[in-house]
Scaffold this motif. Structure first.
Motif, mmCIF file in Angstrom:
data_model
loop_
_atom_site.group_PDB
_atom_site.id
_atom_site.type_symbol
_atom_site.label_atom_id
_atom_site.label_comp_id
_atom_site.label_asym_id
_atom_site.label_seq_id
_atom_site.Cartn_x
_atom_site.Cartn_y
_atom_site.Cartn_z
ATOM 1 N N LYS A 164 0.842 -1.196 0.000
ATOM 2 C CA LYS A 164 0.000 0.000 0.000
ATOM 3 C C LYS A 164 0.878 1.247 0.000
ATOM 4 O O LYS A 164 1.771 1.393 0.837
ATOM 5 N N VAL A 165 0.616 2.163 -0.925
ATOM 6 C CA VAL A 165 1.374 3.406 -0.991
ATOM 7 C C VAL A 165 1.068 4.283 0.222
ATOM 8 O O VAL A 165 -0.091 4.411 0.658
ATOM 9 N N LEU A 166 2.112 4.891 0.784
ATOM 10 C CA LEU A 166 1.987 5.837 1.893
ATOM 11 C C LEU A 166 2.261 7.233 1.354
ATOM 12 O O LEU A 166 3.306 7.488 0.760
ATOM 13 N N MET A 167 1.315 8.143 1.599
ATOM 14 C CA MET A 167 1.404 9.476 1.003
ATOM 15 C C MET A 167 0.457 10.392 1.771
ATOM 16 O O MET A 167 -0.758 10.195 1.718
ATOM 17 N N ASP A 168 0.992 11.374 2.501
ATOM 18 C CA ASP A 168 0.112 12.209 3.316
ATOM 19 C C ASP A 168 0.290 13.708 3.072
ATOM 20 O O ASP A 168 -0.190 14.533 3.859
ATOM 21 N N ARG A 169 0.964 14.092 1.967
ATOM 22 C CA ARG A 169 1.038 15.509 1.615
ATOM 23 C C ARG A 169 1.418 15.638 0.131
ATOM 24 O O ARG A 169 1.828 14.662 -0.511
ATOM 25 N N HIS A 170 1.256 16.850 -0.388
ATOM 26 C CA HIS A 170 1.620 17.156 -1.773
ATOM 27 C C HIS A 170 0.986 16.174 -2.759
ATOM 28 O O HIS A 170 1.634 15.660 -3.678
ATOM 29 N N CYS A 171 -0.288 15.925 -2.526
ATOM 30 C CA CYS A 171 -1.051 15.056 -3.411
ATOM 31 C C CYS A 171 -2.520 15.467 -3.306
ATOM 32 O O CYS A 171 -2.904 16.202 -2.387
ATOM 33 N N PRO A 172 -3.369 15.049 -4.224
ATOM 34 C CA PRO A 172 -4.789 15.403 -4.130
ATOM 35 C C PRO A 172 -5.412 14.861 -2.845
ATOM 36 O O PRO A 172 -4.992 13.826 -2.317
ATOM 37 N N ASP A 173 -6.436 15.573 -2.359
ATOM 38 C CA ASP A 173 -7.100 15.140 -1.128
ATOM 39 C C ASP A 173 -7.620 13.715 -1.235
ATOM 40 O O ASP A 173 -7.599 12.968 -0.247
ATOM 41 N N PHE A 206 7.349 8.529 -2.349
ATOM 42 C CA PHE A 206 8.680 9.125 -2.379
ATOM 43 C C PHE A 206 8.692 10.234 -1.344
ATOM 44 O O PHE A 206 7.653 10.670 -0.854
ATOM 45 N N ALA A 207 9.877 10.660 -0.944
ATOM 46 C CA ALA A 207 10.017 11.559 0.199
ATOM 47 C C ALA A 207 9.127 12.797 0.125
ATOM 48 O O ALA A 207 8.542 13.200 1.143
ATOM 49 N N PRO A 208 8.953 13.450 -1.025
ATOM 50 C CA PRO A 208 8.146 14.676 -1.041
ATOM 51 C C PRO A 208 6.679 14.482 -0.663
ATOM 52 O O PRO A 208 6.038 15.443 -0.226
ATOM 53 N N VAL A 213 6.606 13.023 10.025
ATOM 54 C CA VAL A 213 5.908 12.110 10.938
ATOM 55 C C VAL A 213 5.641 10.783 10.243
ATOM 56 O O VAL A 213 5.896 9.697 10.804
ATOM 57 N N GLN A 214 5.148 10.826 8.999
ATOM 58 C CA GLN A 214 4.860 9.573 8.304
ATOM 59 C C GLN A 214 6.142 8.783 8.028
ATOM 60 O O GLN A 214 6.170 7.555 8.183
ATOM 61 N N LEU A 215 7.205 9.464 7.644
ATOM 62 C CA LEU A 215 8.457 8.761 7.400
ATOM 63 C C LEU A 215 9.011 8.135 8.677
ATOM 64 O O LEU A 215 9.536 7.020 8.654
ATOM 65 N N ARG A 216 8.876 8.853 9.806
ATOM 66 C CA ARG A 216 9.338 8.267 11.073
ATOM 67 C C ARG A 216 8.530 7.018 11.408
ATOM 68 O O ARG A 216 9.096 5.976 11.786
ATOM 69 N N LEU A 217 7.208 7.087 11.246
ATOM 70 C CA LEU A 217 6.367 5.928 11.524
ATOM 71 C C LEU A 217 6.648 4.786 10.559
ATOM 72 O O LEU A 217 6.586 3.609 10.927
ATOM 73 N N THR A 218 6.977 5.141 9.326
ATOM 74 C CA THR A 218 7.311 4.115 8.341
ATOM 75 C C THR A 218 8.579 3.381 8.745
ATOM 76 O O THR A 218 8.663 2.143 8.655
ATOM 77 N N GLY A 219 9.596 4.127 9.196
ATOM 78 C CA GLY A 219 10.810 3.498 9.680
ATOM 79 C C GLY A 219 10.563 2.599 10.879
ATOM 80 O O GLY A 219 11.144 1.516 10.994
ATOM 81 N N GLU A 220 9.686 3.025 11.752
ATOM 82 C CA GLU A 220 9.353 2.211 12.931
ATOM 83 C C GLU A 220 8.613 0.943 12.511
ATOM 84 O O GLU A 220 8.850 -0.142 13.071
ATOM 85 N N LEU A 221 7.715 1.067 11.540
ATOM 86 C CA LEU A 221 7.006 -0.104 11.018
ATOM 87 C C LEU A 221 7.997 -1.093 10.408
ATOM 88 O O LEU A 221 7.910 -2.307 10.640
ATOM 89 N N ALA A 222 8.951 -0.578 9.634
ATOM 90 C CA ALA A 222 9.959 -1.445 9.027
ATOM 91 C C ALA A 222 10.810 -2.140 10.089
ATOM 92 O O ALA A 222 11.181 -3.307 9.931
ATOM 93 N N ALA A 223 11.118 -1.447 11.164
ATOM 94 C CA ALA A 223 11.908 -2.049 12.243
ATOM 95 C C ALA A 223 11.141 -3.168 12.941
ATOM 96 O O ALA A 223 11.730 -4.165 13.371
ATOM 97 N N ARG A 224 9.812 -3.006 13.065
ATOM 98 C CA ARG A 224 8.992 -4.053 13.682
ATOM 99 C C ARG A 224 8.851 -5.269 12.776
ATOM 100 O O ARG A 224 8.546 -6.369 13.263
ATOM 101 N N HIS A 225 9.047 -5.078 11.480
ATOM 102 C CA HIS A 225 8.875 -6.170 10.523
ATOM 103 C C HIS A 225 10.118 -6.247 9.624
ATOM 104 O O HIS A 225 10.061 -5.915 8.432
ATOM 105 N N PRO A 226 11.241 -6.694 10.183
ATOM 106 C CA PRO A 226 12.514 -6.619 9.446
ATOM 107 C C PRO A 226 12.599 -7.536 8.232
ATOM 108 O O PRO A 226 13.484 -7.349 7.401
ATOM 109 N N ASP A 227 11.695 -8.514 8.110
ATOM 110 C CA ASP A 227 11.766 -9.395 6.947
ATOM 111 C C ASP A 227 10.830 -8.947 5.823
ATOM 112 O O ASP A 227 10.734 -9.615 4.796
#
Length: 436
Positions: A164-173, A206-208, A213-227
């Motif tokens: 699922k794509v994660l995107m919370d800014r600079h995109c249509p509502d 992508f980063a923009p 906040v979303q990128l930090r949570l994404t990193g935390e999600l990846a750490a919880r699921h390292p495989d």
């Protein structure tokens, strides 16, 4: 038709696969001009010379005769977007206006589950028609886009990676991701990751388009699921790189944004990587992150030319991606064609053996799946493609007087397309056969 009481199949053809990268190992290529591939219960049992293996077949097992054709591991496409299928070949002056004009409106339709499923069905059938048996796929922000994709993939028993794509800014509502704590993504991981042949990729677009906040949570999600896998875009074109510099002034580079949030590690696949500097490339190699080189997309959007020579000097893990829908073909053969030309324009040279490696074992290694797919080593999943050197009159004329394996493979890469794929097999089962 076999009458043996064993779930064993055998295929006679020329066999091509790799044990290492032929750019760095003279013994990397495994070629059996008159070869036999033996499959048992959907996995490779043996691969080698026909003369050596034919006597080992169980009674009643007759090889399917593909002589005159080449059997290779199924192609692996490490970067593409199934929701962009219907907007492939859409005109735009560059990446950012292309996203606004075509990509976002097209992806907005994937809130509708039937539309997502019909697109996924077409998309997967098109991949199989082109000999691609594994892909790393972007869905949309809608959880149902992931569910429908994996349902379609599961029905075909394919080894697919998606998220699922994660995107919370600079995109249509209508595409802004409001899940906050990424609970939807975590639920999708729990539902799909390692279910059958499905694998999940955590997918910040992508980063923009992600806040800190979303990128930090994404990193935390990846750490919880390292495989799990991680997939995103980096350094695709100069305007994008400049924009990232303005949005993240504390970061040393575009790639550094991802590293700061814990998104560089093995099983992280970064699309494009055109404008990485030497320090970035060193970090890619050191963290075990991998690059998906997308030549048809980069040429289509005028993004730039990937530097294979610098990437090799840095020791980066490399693979090839079609990047549909900015990419203009589902065919990995056509992608090899453009990769060769990109390399020449940058002053380097890609032999055909290297291109076939990057589309098979090289991609599997970049994804850390070389113990599962990518070659004909015993025990690996039996995903393979049957290539026909006589698929078109021009290809037949050229390959009719090839004097070396490199010439044959080069002709397949430069002149081949979906018509070259006579059949595609997934886990030992034929999932595509060329019409006619």
């Amino acid at each position: 038709m076999s009458t043996a009481p064993y779930n064993v199949q055998a295929y006679r053809a020329s066999l091509l696969h790799f044990r290492a990268d032929p750019a760095f190992d003279d013994g990397a290529t495994l070629w059996h001009e008159d070869g036999l591939l033996v499959v048992e219960d959907g996995r490779v049992k043996a691969a080698g010379d026909y003369a050596a293996l034919s006597g080992t077949l169980p009674p009643g097992v007759e090889p399917l005769d593909y002589r005159g054709k080449v059997i290779a591991p199924g192609f692996i496409d490490t970067h593409l977007h199934y929701p962009q299928t219907d907007m492939i070949a859409s005109p735009a002056p560059g990446l950012l206006p292309w996203l606004e004009t075509y990509t976002f409106p097209s992806e907005g339709r994937f809130h509708d589950a039937p539309h997502a499923r019909s697109t996924a069905d077409f998309f997967l059938d098109e991949l199989l028609r082109c000999g691609t048996t594994t892909a790393m796929v972007y869905c949309t922000v809608h959880p149902q886009s992931v569910d429908e994709f994996f349902e379609a993939s599961e029905a075909r028993n394919l080894r697919m990676v998606a998220g699922k794509v994660l995107m919370d800014r600079h995109c249509p509502d209508f595409l802004r991701d409001l899940e906050g704590d990424l609970g939807q993504s975590e639920a999708l991981i729990d539902k799909w990751h390692k279910r059958g042949r499905a694998l999940y990729a955590i997918t910040p677009r992508f980063a923009p388009t992600s806040t800190d906040v979303q990128l930090r949570l994404t990193g935390e999600l990846a750490a919880r699921h390292p495989d799990t896998f991680i997939q995103t875009h980096v350094s695709e074109n100069r305007d994008e790189c400049q924009w990232v510099g303005e949005l993240f002034p504390q970061a040393r580079s575009y790639l550094d944004v991802y590293e700061r949030f814990g998104l560089m590690r093995p099983r992280a696949m970064f699309g494009h990587c055109i404008w990485l500097d030497d320090a970035d490339m060193a970090r890619m190699a050191a963290t075990g992150s991998a690059a998906s080189v997308c030549p048809t997309s980069n040429l289509f959007l005028g993004s730039g030319l990937f530097d294979f020579e610098r990437a090799d000097q840095a020791g980066m893990l490399l693979s090839l991606g079609t990047d549909v829908g900015a990419g203009t073909s589902f065919s990995m053969l056509q992608t090899m064609n453009e990769a060769y030309k990109v390399a020449r324009l940058k002053g380097s040279y890609l032999p055909a053996l290297r291109m076939f490696y990057l589309a098979t074992l090289g991609a599997a290694r970049a994804m850390r799946l070389d113990d599962t797919i990518g070659s004909f080593a015993a025990g690996l999943e039996a995903d393979f493609v049957v290539l026909d050197p006589q698929a078109t009159p021009l290809l037949a004329r050229r390959t009719g007087h090839c004097n070396a394996l490199e010439e044959l493979l080069f002709a397949l890469a430069l002149l081949g397309d979906d018509r070259t794929v006579a059949a595609t097999y997934s886990a030992g089962r034929r999932v595509h056969v060329r019409a006619g």
